[in-house]
Design an enzyme around this catalytic site. Sequence first.
Site, PDB file in Angstrom:
ATOM      1  N   LYS A  91       0.845  -1.206   0.000  1.00 18.01           N
ATOM      2  CA  LYS A  91       0.000   0.000   0.000  1.00 18.01           C
ATOM      3  C   LYS A  91       0.876   1.251   0.000  1.00 18.01           C
ATOM      4  CE  LYS A  91      -2.729  -0.742   3.611  1.00 18.01           C
ATOM      5  NZ  LYS A  91      -2.286  -2.078   4.070  1.00 18.01           N
ATOM      6  N   CYS A 175     -12.255   2.062  16.730  1.00 18.23           N
ATOM      7  CA  CYS A 175     -10.977   1.451  16.409  1.00 18.23           C
ATOM      8  C   CYS A 175     -10.041   1.343  17.606  1.00 18.23           C
ATOM      9  CB  CYS A 175     -10.424   2.234  15.228  1.00 18.23           C
ATOM     10  SG  CYS A 175      -8.694   2.496  15.093  1.00 18.23           S
ATOM     11  N   MET A 176      -9.796   2.456  18.317  1.00 19.66           N
ATOM     12  CA  MET A 176      -8.793   2.441  19.374  1.00 19.66           C
ATOM     13  C   MET A 176      -9.337   2.768  20.749  1.00 19.66           C
ATOM     14  SD  MET A 176      -6.209   1.436  17.796  1.00 19.66           S
ATOM     15  CE  MET A 176      -5.056   1.511  19.167  1.00 19.66           C
ATOM     16  N   MET A 350      -7.116  -4.796  16.571  1.00 22.52           N
ATOM     17  CA  MET A 350      -8.573  -4.799  16.629  1.00 22.52           C
ATOM     18  C   MET A 350      -9.157  -6.003  17.342  1.00 22.52           C
ATOM     19  SD  MET A 350      -9.513  -1.999  15.464  1.00 22.52           S
ATOM     20  CE  MET A 350      -8.025  -1.113  15.880  1.00 22.52           C
ATOM     21  N   GLY A 387      -4.221   1.533  14.590  1.00 23.33           N
ATOM     22  CA  GLY A 387      -4.568   1.223  13.210  1.00 23.33           C
ATOM     23  C   GLY A 387      -4.397   2.389  12.264  1.00 23.33           C
ATOM     24  N   GLN A 388      -4.916   3.546  12.644  1.00 20.21           N
ATOM     25  CA  GLN A 388      -4.938   4.668  11.712  1.00 20.21           C
ATOM     26  C   GLN A 388      -3.678   5.527  11.848  1.00 20.21           C
ATOM     27  OE1 GLN A 388      -8.979   6.293  10.722  1.00 20.21           O
ATOM     28  NE2 GLN A 388      -9.408   5.589  12.804  1.00 20.21           N
TER      29      GLN A 388
END
Lengths: 809, 249
Positions: A91, A175-176, A350, A387-388
């Site tokens: 990616k 998410c977090m 996650m 994650g982000q």
Amino acid sequence: MTIDTDRRTFLKIGAMAAATAAAAGTPSDADATGLDPELRKRMGAGVTWDKAPCRFCGTGCHVQVGVKNDKVVAIAGDKLADVNKGLLCVKGYHVGLALYGEDRLRQPMLRVNGELQPISWDKALDIIAERVELDPKGFAYYGSGQWTIPEGYAAQKFMKGGLTSNHIDPNARLCMASAVTGFLAAYGVDEPAGCYEDLDKADVVIMWGNNPAEMHPVLFSRIIDRRSRGQEVTLIDIGTRRTRTTAHCQHYLEFKPQSDLAIANGIAHLLLANGTWDKEFVDANCSFRTDSEPRGLFGDAMSFEDYKAAMAEYTPERVEQISGVPAKDIRMLGDLFGRKDIRITSLWCMGMNQHTEGTAINTLVHGIHLLSGHFGKPGDAPTSLTGQPSACGTAREVGTLAHLLPGGRLVAKEPHRKDAEEYWNLPAGRIDGKPGFHTLKMFEDWCTPKSKGGSIHTIWVQVTNPGQTMPNRNKLLEPGVKDPNKFMIVSEVYPTATTEIADLVLPSAMWVEKNGMFGNSERRTQQWFRMVKPPGDARDDCWQTIAVAKRLFDRGFAGMKDKDGKFLFHIEDDSGKAVPIWNWSNYYDVNVDKHLFEEYRLFSRLKHKDLAPYDEYVKARGMRWPVVETEPGVWRETKFRFSGFDDPYVAEGRAIDFYHSTTGDSRAQIWFRKYTDPPEMPDAEYPMWLCTGRVLEHWHSGTMTRRVPQLARAMPQGYVELNRDDAAELSVDNGEVVRLTTRRGTLDLPVWIDGRGAPPRGSVFVPFFDERLLINFLTLDAHDPFSKQPDYKKCAVKVSKLSKTTAGR
Amino acid sequence: MSEEEASGGAALQIGFALILGVAVLGFFVGTGDGEDLRNPLVTHGVADEEVTPAPGAMPSYAMIRGKGRGQDSDWASERKALSAGGSGEALVGKTAALTDRAANRAYDGAPPTIPHPVRQRAAAECLACHEDTFSVRGKSASAMSHAEYASCTQCHVVSEAPMPGAMLPPDATFAANSFVGMVSPSEGERAWAIAPPTTPHHTSMRENCMSCHGPNGRDPMVTPHPERQSCQQCHPPSAGMDQAPGGAR
């Protein structure tokens, strides 16, 4: 042409060639070489390179972006970056292509009679201002862990300092959030103490329900490439299905969903039973904690004896019963944690956060590291992976959550509100002390008609895609979409499942089309400059917030004035002259990022998350806070927080200092929390587990990556992973379309047996990147009681054979 | 010693000498150029005209010995001349090579996509073919251009759908991507016509020059001097592109 080695001939050829070249011109002249001029134009001459953090995951790799003629033409790994040392993942290597999908949004659009019609920015700003004026308390902001730090900060100030509204929440809630509450309950302050260097030093790395080979690939290869250098590192995959990560691990411990709680307790039990817990570390640095009645985030104190008694139940045999993991494997984990001669790092993402007991499992894993003393030395770390790209840097640190203010402050605490009011020069009482709606509540309220008490009338969405990522979409989105009194504003770069339902769509600049800053998973704040212009009339998200604020200011909205009557986003250049940054053509006359960041920095001292001046980040490939000025102009980052050998805020003489302890005594909390069943489990009607998640090639909802040909071709479509034996029992072939049904929705998906992942019997997995196969119509919105984070990983589903062959709803 | 023993002993000695002599003679006869029993056409000495070995047979050293260096029917080089400009044939080859390379690379320096299916989950067996270069039936599996990493599929993805089953029709809105990637350079800069060209691309992930420029590489890229192993001695990399001090920020 033969090569005549005769020396005279050789020199003759040389002379002739030189003459020809001289006559024809420079080698870059297409005609002289005869090479295709289109091809020639694309070659490396004239490409300029600059650094930026990658747009995608929380690893925070640095890339070098090659730009020519105002277009990104190449990407390279940044060799000078500490995080990735020149390596990227697929990616990252293709991140430059994400800007060039041909359906980029270029013009603001308003939905009129069901169709999106282009309108001017001026009109769009008026519409948004009108929606605010309708009822400022009913205007909500749904932001993102992919917001840059200045974008999030501007939205935060706009809402909490301008609208006196706390209805601002980020997608990081999905998410977090449980990682955050886990940190708070254990250490009193958010974010990991260790850093990526732990990965270089650990002897044992344990994955708790995550798949870093696909989701944090550069971090995972940082670990496994150590083996190529002759180092031994033991990898243990505690998971609910076999993944690419499992292939690299020495041990795979398959557990029943939710029973990670029991496994963690099982390890604690063994440390106590074997006497291998680190008495010295615990006596010096820890206390024990358990749930209060009613349950609260910070719980009640617990004596060591009570803790031991509570853990007595979690014998290896009992844990095997609950989890399905053999008792001998639990003993292996207990033995490993009991050893003092090895370093252990736990990694999770996650699997532990999207969990109805996410706070609990987070605190339990912190607990076993604290109990065993595997903490605070390089390689000994409980490491929550983010994650982000900026859930840490923006959502968590800027505090763009319904109950937070920047720098770890709470809206509910008066001294914290006073700090914000002082830094923002606001009149006393401007900030509301009542927390706003968290994400699920925000959307639920938006889906509730006003007549039934639904106070939220407008949600402004930036840099995220709730249309695809909200769980239980039938409940949390459809009713609001159908209600004509409800309005959604979406700042986006491409048409998505959210612009599909939006009333107002604003085209946004993306990644290196704007200045930006991110904060990655190891507390590293990173900066980049704009390198190319955005397409059409797309404009920075940060400008959009400031422009709306100014429109309200001009219309007399009192909230957009500070206590001296000045505009909330008043910015002056070096000569002291005000710069009208709300005019798009003036926005880059100054570096708005720098001005906002320098203001925001002031907030960071309270929780000792000190940020350096903006210009330091320009020079560096990021720096990990707390960054302290050791001598004038010399800034030093902190790698290992709470450890005396590195953290400047640790009290003198201490090896470990939890200086934000919830009990105020420099101690972290080791929690006892019991195993409880998840709210929805397989039963006779819905006999299988449904788990959802991601794949390497696609970032989240795929809006960027599905437009990159290399990534889309490699992973073109959603599917359902089905166990081989389950498929045989259902008489389903590989590739056949089956129907998945939960209590909430139905979806037809093609089966992939032994593909990217292999679930055990009784369990299926569906990736959520494909908006045409929207699995979130089926998922559950039950959430953790403290973090309010929903559980996408486990609900009950039935799989049935179909006769038709097309997938879809 | 008795007379009988002595004469018996002498006969034995002569016998051994004979055997030894025959052996030595036989050794030298055997190592000489005998008649090539497989190829009755081969004669000793220098052959002025080309003599084609029978199909499947190898040319003998005698055949090769007298010839000058260069191509003939026994061995043919397919290297094209490497020079600035060059002949029309060379250019077509260059354009073809660059276009071919660009087909599975988003831009120069991107990890190439995998043109064949791979196992999706298990650890890759990529090195079986890609550790060293490997050619079979005209197809080449090039050697990795970079040091070994344990997770090949982290950067290299397949170019066709790996999952079975019918595909949904592509979204009408998922239009093409207009990204135009930087293309591999056609040649490096030379200080004068036959100077060693500088390396015109960054060498990140391309430390193994022979991966592309070795004998199994695409024709226009193949080095005319594969016997030289220290490439960067004469072909210096670019400081800017390689982020050396003084180069890119």
